[in-house]
Motif scaffolding. Sequence first.
Motif, short mmCIF file in Angstrom:
data_model
loop_
_atom_site.label_atom_id
_atom_site.label_comp_id
_atom_site.label_asym_id
_atom_site.label_seq_id
_atom_site.Cartn_x
_atom_site.Cartn_y
_atom_site.Cartn_z
N GLU A 297 0.83 -1.21 0.00
CA GLU A 297 0.00 0.00 0.00
C GLU A 297 0.86 1.26 0.00
O GLU A 297 0.57 2.22 -0.72
CB GLU A 297 -0.93 0.00 1.22
CG GLU A 297 -2.04 -1.01 1.14
CD GLU A 297 -2.92 -1.03 2.37
OE1 GLU A 297 -4.11 -1.35 2.21
OE2 GLU A 297 -2.43 -0.75 3.48
N THR A 298 1.92 1.24 0.79
CA THR A 298 2.81 2.40 0.86
C THR A 298 3.48 2.65 -0.48
O THR A 298 3.53 3.78 -0.98
CB THR A 298 3.87 2.20 1.96
OG1 THR A 298 3.19 2.03 3.22
CG2 THR A 298 4.82 3.38 2.05
N ALA A 299 3.99 1.59 -1.10
CA ALA A 299 4.68 1.72 -2.39
C ALA A 299 3.73 2.19 -3.49
O ALA A 299 4.10 3.00 -4.34
CB ALA A 299 5.33 0.40 -2.78
N ALA A 300 2.49 1.68 -3.47
CA ALA A 300 1.52 2.03 -4.52
C ALA A 300 0.76 3.32 -4.20
O ALA A 300 0.09 3.86 -5.07
CB ALA A 300 0.52 0.89 -4.69
N ASN A 301 0.86 3.78 -2.96
CA ASN A 301 0.13 4.96 -2.51
C ASN A 301 -1.38 4.78 -2.71
O ASN A 301 -2.09 5.71 -3.10
CB ASN A 301 0.63 6.23 -3.22
CG ASN A 301 0.22 7.48 -2.46
OD1 ASN A 301 0.03 7.45 -1.25
ND2 ASN A 301 0.07 8.58 -3.18
N MET A 302 -1.85 3.55 -2.45
CA MET A 302 -3.28 3.26 -2.48
C MET A 302 -3.54 2.00 -1.66
O MET A 302 -2.61 1.25 -1.38
CB MET A 302 -3.81 3.12 -3.91
CG MET A 302 -3.25 2.00 -4.73
SD MET A 302 -3.92 1.94 -6.43
CE MET A 302 -2.76 3.00 -7.27
N SER A 303 -4.80 1.81 -1.29
CA SER A 303 -5.16 0.66 -0.46
C SER A 303 -5.20 -0.61 -1.31
O SER A 303 -5.26 -0.56 -2.54
CB SER A 303 -6.53 0.89 0.18
OG SER A 303 -7.54 0.85 -0.82
N ILE A 304 -5.18 -1.76 -0.62
CA ILE A 304 -5.27 -3.04 -1.32
C ILE A 304 -6.55 -3.11 -2.16
O ILE A 304 -6.49 -3.48 -3.34
CB ILE A 304 -5.19 -4.23 -0.33
CG1 ILE A 304 -3.89 -4.21 0.49
CG2 ILE A 304 -5.37 -5.56 -1.05
CD1 ILE A 304 -2.61 -4.38 -0.27
N PRO A 305 -7.73 -2.74 -1.60
CA PRO A 305 -8.93 -2.77 -2.45
C PRO A 305 -8.80 -1.88 -3.69
O PRO A 305 -9.27 -2.26 -4.77
CB PRO A 305 -10.04 -2.27 -1.51
CG PRO A 305 -9.57 -2.66 -0.14
CD PRO A 305 -8.07 -2.47 -0.19
N GLU A 306 -8.16 -0.72 -3.54
CA GLU A 306 -7.97 0.15 -4.71
C GLU A 306 -7.05 -0.49 -5.75
O GLU A 306 -7.29 -0.39 -6.95
CB GLU A 306 -7.39 1.50 -4.28
CG GLU A 306 -8.36 2.39 -3.55
CD GLU A 306 -7.69 3.65 -2.99
OE1 GLU A 306 -8.31 4.72 -3.12
OE2 GLU A 306 -6.57 3.54 -2.45
N ILE A 307 -6.00 -1.16 -5.28
CA ILE A 307 -5.08 -1.84 -6.20
C ILE A 307 -5.84 -2.92 -6.97
O ILE A 307 -5.71 -3.02 -8.20
CB ILE A 307 -3.89 -2.45 -5.44
CG1 ILE A 307 -3.03 -1.34 -4.83
CG2 ILE A 307 -3.04 -3.32 -6.38
CD1 ILE A 307 -1.96 -1.84 -3.86
N PHE A 308 -6.63 -3.72 -6.28
CA PHE A 308 -7.42 -4.76 -6.94
C PHE A 308 -8.36 -4.15 -7.96
O PHE A 308 -8.49 -4.66 -9.08
CB PHE A 308 -8.22 -5.56 -5.90
CG PHE A 308 -7.53 -6.78 -5.37
CD1 PHE A 308 -7.96 -8.05 -5.73
CD2 PHE A 308 -6.45 -6.67 -4.50
CE1 PHE A 308 -7.32 -9.19 -5.23
CE2 PHE A 308 -5.81 -7.79 -4.00
CZ PHE A 308 -6.25 -9.05 -4.37
N GLU A 309 -9.03 -3.06 -7.57
CA GLU A 309 -10.01 -2.43 -8.44
C GLU A 309 -9.37 -1.82 -9.68
O GLU A 309 -9.87 -1.97 -10.80
CB GLU A 309 -10.77 -1.35 -7.66
CG GLU A 309 -11.94 -0.75 -8.42
CD GLU A 309 -12.68 0.25 -7.57
OE1 GLU A 309 -12.96 1.36 -8.10
OE2 GLU A 309 -12.98 -0.05 -6.39
N ARG A 310 -8.26 -1.14 -9.51
CA ARG A 310 -7.61 -0.43 -10.64
C ARG A 310 -6.74 -1.32 -11.51
O ARG A 310 -6.67 -1.13 -12.71
CB ARG A 310 -6.76 0.72 -10.11
CG ARG A 310 -7.56 1.83 -9.50
CD ARG A 310 -6.66 2.96 -9.07
NE ARG A 310 -7.39 3.93 -8.28
CZ ARG A 310 -6.86 5.01 -7.77
NH1 ARG A 310 -5.58 5.28 -7.95
NH2 ARG A 310 -7.60 5.84 -7.07
N HIS A 311 -6.04 -2.28 -10.86
CA HIS A 311 -5.03 -3.04 -11.60
C HIS A 311 -5.27 -4.55 -11.63
O HIS A 311 -4.60 -5.25 -12.38
CB HIS A 311 -3.64 -2.77 -11.00
CG HIS A 311 -3.27 -1.32 -10.99
ND1 HIS A 311 -2.98 -0.61 -12.13
CD2 HIS A 311 -3.16 -0.44 -9.96
CE1 HIS A 311 -2.69 0.64 -11.82
NE2 HIS A 311 -2.80 0.77 -10.50
N GLY A 312 -6.15 -5.05 -10.77
CA GLY A 312 -6.47 -6.47 -10.77
C GLY A 312 -5.59 -7.27 -9.81
O GLY A 312 -4.57 -6.80 -9.30
#
Length: 195
Positions: free
Chosen positions: A56-71
């Motif tokens: 989350e820190t590296a991506a600057n987004m939450s796990i749910p956001e990572i799943f939603e945006r990038h899969g």
Amino acid sequence: MSEKEHKQALAEAAQSPKLHKTVVMVGMMGAGKTAVGRALAQRLGVPFLDSDHEIETAANMSIPEIFERHGEAFFREKERMVIRRLLEEERGVLSTGGGAFLAEENRRNISNFGVAVCLQADLEVLWNRVRHRDTRPLLRTADPFATLRDLYEKRVPLYQQADVSVVSDGSSTIEDMVDRVLEALRARPDVLEWK
């Protein structure tokens, strides 16, 4: 920290076993990996590491956001990279996401650099812990319990490959769970050196 608290912390650290390998907490979502891992690290006087937090820190987004945006595939690749880096860089207690131990490369890296400790909880215990949280992207389905049950049935055989297993029964305190993990690790002098 007061002088008294500092002296107590030093005394506790002197009585703690010496950690030779990273203790990697694995298991299903809701098994208690983060809570038990954090308390275990504190008890051992070593760093607590959390692969999901690092992602989350590296991506600057939450796990749910990572799943939603990038899969999920994108997330799993980042997870693999983060786990390898954490295992190579620092010895401590590492909490991983529920799916991390499924990847053969992660299991191999954990075996090479650490020891996998699986927190085993039955399906009802897990469901009671996760059903009121909206932070589990894999459970954002029409029937979250059925999804959790399917994940549980697929993952448990892989979790059985962990070096050490400890039962998380849903009624034990976090400190009791830490005691169980430490007791299970007593048979592993390659991981913990008891003074």
